[in-house]
Write an enzyme that holds these catalytic residues in place. Structure first.
Site, PDB file in Angstrom:
ATOM      1  N   GLU A  55     -12.385   0.140   5.010  1.00 41.29           N
ATOM      2  CA  GLU A  55     -11.213  -0.508   4.412  1.00 41.29           C
ATOM      3  C   GLU A  55     -11.646  -1.487   3.308  1.00 41.29           C
ATOM      4  O   GLU A  55     -11.167  -1.433   2.185  1.00 41.29           O
ATOM      5  CB  GLU A  55     -10.468  -1.262   5.527  1.00 41.29           C
ATOM      6  CG  GLU A  55      -9.214  -1.966   5.062  1.00 41.29           C
ATOM      7  CD  GLU A  55      -8.646  -2.891   6.145  1.00 41.29           C
ATOM      8  OE1 GLU A  55      -9.388  -3.250   7.092  1.00 41.29           O
ATOM      9  OE2 GLU A  55      -7.472  -3.270   6.030  1.00 41.29           O
ATOM     10  N   HIS A  56     -12.563  -2.405   3.653  1.00 38.53           N
ATOM     11  CA  HIS A  56     -13.090  -3.361   2.670  1.00 38.53           C
ATOM     12  C   HIS A  56     -14.569  -3.100   2.477  1.00 38.53           C
ATOM     13  O   HIS A  56     -15.299  -2.905   3.450  1.00 38.53           O
ATOM     14  CB  HIS A  56     -12.973  -4.798   3.182  1.00 38.53           C
ATOM     15  CG  HIS A  56     -11.588  -5.205   3.556  1.00 38.53           C
ATOM     16  ND1 HIS A  56     -11.157  -5.253   4.862  1.00 38.53           N
ATOM     17  CD2 HIS A  56     -10.532  -5.605   2.798  1.00 38.53           C
ATOM     18  CE1 HIS A  56      -9.886  -5.654   4.894  1.00 38.53           C
ATOM     19  NE2 HIS A  56      -9.485  -5.876   3.658  1.00 38.53           N
ATOM     20  N   GLN A 115     -13.773 -10.379   9.143  1.00 42.64           N
ATOM     21  CA  GLN A 115     -13.003  -9.225   9.612  1.00 42.64           C
ATOM     22  C   GLN A 115     -13.106  -9.048  11.121  1.00 42.64           C
ATOM     23  O   GLN A 115     -12.147  -8.636  11.771  1.00 42.64           O
ATOM     24  CB  GLN A 115     -13.426  -7.941   8.881  1.00 42.64           C
ATOM     25  CG  GLN A 115     -13.087  -7.975   7.403  1.00 42.64           C
ATOM     26  CD  GLN A 115     -11.659  -8.435   7.126  1.00 42.64           C
ATOM     27  OE1 GLN A 115     -10.693  -7.780   7.502  1.00 42.64           O
ATOM     28  NE2 GLN A 115     -11.508  -9.606   6.483  1.00 42.64           N
ATOM     29  N   HIS A 133      15.402  36.272  -8.323  1.00 42.31           N
ATOM     30  CA  HIS A 133      14.708  35.404  -9.281  1.00 42.31           C
ATOM     31  C   HIS A 133      14.636  36.108 -10.644  1.00 42.31           C
ATOM     32  O   HIS A 133      14.972  35.519 -11.672  1.00 42.31           O
ATOM     33  CB  HIS A 133      13.283  35.093  -8.797  1.00 42.31           C
ATOM     34  CG  HIS A 133      13.199  34.026  -7.750  1.00 42.31           C
ATOM     35  ND1 HIS A 133      13.760  34.159  -6.499  1.00 42.31           N
ATOM     36  CD2 HIS A 133      12.614  32.786  -7.763  1.00 42.31           C
ATOM     37  CE1 HIS A 133      13.512  33.054  -5.788  1.00 42.31           C
ATOM     38  NE2 HIS A 133      12.821  32.209  -6.538  1.00 42.31           N
ATOM     39  N   GLU A 166       6.569  39.561  -6.891  1.00 36.11           N
ATOM     40  CA  GLU A 166       6.753  38.919  -5.583  1.00 36.11           C
ATOM     41  C   GLU A 166       7.986  39.475  -4.857  1.00 36.11           C
ATOM     42  O   GLU A 166       8.426  38.906  -3.863  1.00 36.11           O
ATOM     43  CB  GLU A 166       6.861  37.391  -5.763  1.00 36.11           C
ATOM     44  CG  GLU A 166       5.572  36.769  -6.297  1.00 36.11           C
ATOM     45  CD  GLU A 166       5.578  35.237  -6.314  1.00 36.11           C
ATOM     46  OE1 GLU A 166       6.629  34.626  -6.059  1.00 36.11           O
ATOM     47  OE2 GLU A 166       4.511  34.650  -6.582  1.00 36.11           O
ATOM     48  N   HIS A 201     -10.317 -10.458  13.386  1.00 38.29           N
ATOM     49  CA  HIS A 201      -8.948  -9.915  13.399  1.00 38.29           C
ATOM     50  C   HIS A 201      -8.568  -9.327  14.747  1.00 38.29           C
ATOM     51  O   HIS A 201      -7.417  -9.433  15.177  1.00 38.29           O
ATOM     52  CB  HIS A 201      -8.808  -8.803  12.354  1.00 38.29           C
ATOM     53  CG  HIS A 201      -8.296  -9.290  11.033  1.00 38.29           C
ATOM     54  ND1 HIS A 201      -7.082  -9.883  10.886  1.00 38.29           N
ATOM     55  CD2 HIS A 201      -8.843  -9.268   9.793  1.00 38.29           C
ATOM     56  CE1 HIS A 201      -6.898 -10.217   9.610  1.00 38.29           C
ATOM     57  NE2 HIS A 201      -7.952  -9.855   8.930  1.00 38.29           N
ATOM     58  N   ASP A 244      -7.601 -10.935   0.647  1.00 43.09           N
ATOM     59  CA  ASP A 244      -6.542 -10.984   1.654  1.00 43.09           C
ATOM     60  C   ASP A 244      -5.392 -11.871   1.205  1.00 43.09           C
ATOM     61  O   ASP A 244      -4.238 -11.625   1.538  1.00 43.09           O
ATOM     62  CB  ASP A 244      -7.077 -11.565   2.973  1.00 43.09           C
ATOM     63  CG  ASP A 244      -7.920 -10.560   3.730  1.00 43.09           C
ATOM     64  OD1 ASP A 244      -7.803  -9.356   3.442  1.00 43.09           O
ATOM     65  OD2 ASP A 244      -8.702 -10.986   4.607  1.00 43.09           O
TER      66      ASP A 244
END
Lengths: 432, 432
Positions: free
Chosen positions: A327-328, A259, A420, A415, A262, A361
């Site tokens: 992430e991993h 990693q 309504h 309300e 990268h 991957d």
């Protein structure tokens, strides 16, 4: 890589250091990105082609913006057929995994005449952004297109920047064709995101944009969010290895480096209960780096964001891992499945010493587009879920509504929403 | 309400007019919102209390920012017990519906030693924003809290602005307590969103923020997206009724008005194949408006964003409805289930003439937090999905990796990622 004893304080410092990598910190590019987006929205193709000329140094027009079948055929001629074979094998695994993510519409009904449900519908048009330049990742093309395809998206529209010769990288094209892209356009950067979000004369407006990109692409995706949907905003890659003294230091070191290579902003972290393993991994890392092709990137990544953390217990290690939300994550311990049960926050979890992260991957099947930068606390891997949406379904018979209409009217009245309440009351007027 | 014949051109004009209501158009408040967020991030409680003094005219300190059990008890004394009963009945339905949305972790394994899976984990901390002021909607409190509760979120942290007396609306408190909020804080506006996103001394940082709010709240949520997760950005309410000549014009008119009363920017649209129905609905609307309490809001909403659209066929009507992608859709035709099957884009679909939209706002069970402003093309109703996230699981045995390790190495090598290839190769070094 620094070796640090794990405490509340060191965890806090590490978290702060890691967050420096966040795209949220790059506000200075925002003005440029907004200007590009505004121009694309106003002027369409004209602005798009002008930016392509400026940033990619390519002459693109309405005539050549869309990749032709002929260009795809040419691409197959230049790509190693052995790679095409691997792509096809990998695609089988990726499709099989994502097929399991499909969700069904459902409903429940009762005999007094109510039916409630949830209808699942695929998105109609999806844009897939694929970066160009030197780093070309056909695996990423597969990972972004397959879940959309499995979800049943009608039109998968890919954009990727052309080179100065007006051509797109051939392995990108082969991967896109194998995965099932419906249309491919030559456009990159924030201008491509603008084209997908607003539509131009050549490029259709989509419902959602996915795919990785540089900081301009990330900021552009964030800016158009709400107008269209986007996947989560990708940051630099990360690996966190949880290991005890049973781990093979050579394997752990190799995986950390996978990693780190990268990106200078990538982060590789080992958390271990074994000081001996920590020392051995540190040595193995130094050995490996010397002979790896991307050693400068790796060294910068390790210097800035690489850590070997010594934990007292595996529970303490897991707690820190959950705070980091990598992430991993690899779990290389005697009882890796038991450790996995305690993990709350990680994009993908690799279990045992033969489940090396790069397996995921490229090949195993789960998506490699994963939440980064601590966002695994609330985001999920890219999946079929990203390419569907749901509608609630409500049916009440007259009898069913009659039983409870007073309750609904009372709630609405509380309300102060008289229209309504009226919409329910009108159906039973004159009855009581 | 204008009556317009449905064509490609009128649909386009209507879509453009409706999009004017989008929060994306309110860029002018962004600077103010960013300033508030930055101050909260830097100064925490100090800035929060200063803004609360400025905007809500309330004296809030560390001592009284959190709502106490005593304040909740007091709230029950002022709320109509009949309303509490209705809230409880409604909660049963809402919980039952959302229970059906729960997703399980899953895995698949093969005998040669691979296991792949997907682990589902609830978010740990969720922030629920509840607006204050004159429009108090306990139903909205239920709809935002229940899915988080059903998902299994550890801490549900609610914020709502105090009145100048430093108190929170009692029906809001009762609804929050019934639904299961764990902590309630007195904070509103962009400053509350900042507090939930970054944490202050008093208010914990959360993983996700949900709940409706004014334009400041919407822009603040958009600005913190990525740092934390958010629900989709809510716009003004919408109803779209698809009806043929079998529909009761009085019911249709009442239902259109139920959404128009929400907001001057709300939109009420009827698409019908029956000119006679169109005329009758138009008369009924005029009749009803006169006697409804919110007639000024309704009239403005209808004038600006109300339409009666005449379609040649139900297919043409559905096509336009899919392009508009309304928050709420009612289908009042002879064969409403068949029409529903053709609907791709709508937040919630109400079927048949007794499934009045407000039934879904208050009671039926599905969530009333729905995608607005055309975003039903890609967003879903708020659901249990919003309060979970997934992690991929990968396990390969030595044998399983050995079978395919050359493929993975080749794929990695084709991307020039030698450290990736190395991490696989190292596991079999010296073997071949």
């Amino acid at each position: 890589m620094r070796t640090v004893t794990l405490t509340k304080e060191t965890t806090k410092d590490i978290l702060e250091n890691l967050l420096k990598r966040s795209p949220n910190q790059y506000g200075s590019y925002e003005t440029a990105v907004r200007e590009i987006l505004a121009k694309i929205q106003e002027e369409g193709d004209g602005a798009l082609f002008a930016y392509t000329k400026k940033f990619d140094r390519a002459e693109i027009t309405e005539q050549n913006v869309r990749v032709t079948d002929e260009e795809i055929r040419e691409a197959y001629e230049t790509v190693d057929p052995a790679l095409v074979d691997v792509i096809r094998k990998s695609l089988v695994n990726i499709r099989n995994y994502h097929e399991k993510q499909k969700q069904n519409s459902w409903f429940t009904s009762s005999e007094d005449g109510t039916m409630l449900g949830q209808k699942v519908t695929p998105l109609e048009k999806v844009g897939v952004y694929v970066p160009g330049g030197k780093a070309v990742y056909p695996s990423s093309v597969l990972m972004n297109i397959v879940p959309a395809k499995v979800a049943g998206v009608d039109r998968i529209i890919m954009t990727t920047p052309p080179g100065p010769d007006g051509k797109v990288n051939p392995s990108t094209l082969v991967a896109a064709n194998e995965a099932g892209a419906d249309e491919i356009y030559k456009a990159g950067g924030a201008q491509a995101i603008g084209a997908l979000a607003y539509g131009t004369q050549s490029i259709p407006k989509v419902d959602k944009i996915v795919g990785p990109g540089n900081i301009f692409v990330a900021l552009a995706k964030k800016a158009v969010y709400g107008h269209v949907s986007i996947d989560s905003i990708a940051g630099p890659s990360e690996i966190l290895v949880l290991a005890d003294d049973s781990a093979n230091p050579r394997f752990v070191a190799a995986d950390l480096l996978s990693q780190a290579e990268h990106d200078e902003l990538a982060s590789a972290i080992l958390i271990t209960t074994s000081r001996e393993l920590a020392e051995k991994v540190s040595c193995e890392v130094d050995e490996f780096v010397k002979r790896l092709s991307r050693k400068e990137i790796i060294q910068k990544s390790l210097d800035q964001f690489g850590y070997i953390l010594l934990a007292e217990t595996m529970d303490q290690a897991v707690e820190a891992a959950n705070a980091i939300a990598s992430e991993h994550m690899e779990i290389v311990t005697r009882n890796p499945f038991e450790v996995m049960m305690k993990v709350r926050n990680a994009g993908a979890i690799f279990i045992g010493e033969y489940s090396s992260e790069p397996l995921g991957d490229y090949f195993a099947g789960p998506n490699h587009v994963l939440p980064t930068n601590g966002t695994a606390k609330f985001f999920s891997p890219l999946s079929v879920d990203d390419f569907i949406k749901k509608s609630s379904i409500v049916y009440y018979s007259r009898e069913a509504l009659k039983k409870i209409h007073k309750d609904v009217e009372q709630f609405a009245a509380s309300e102060q929403l008289t229209a309504h309440a009226n919409s329910i009351a009108v159906r039973f007027e004159g009855e009581e």
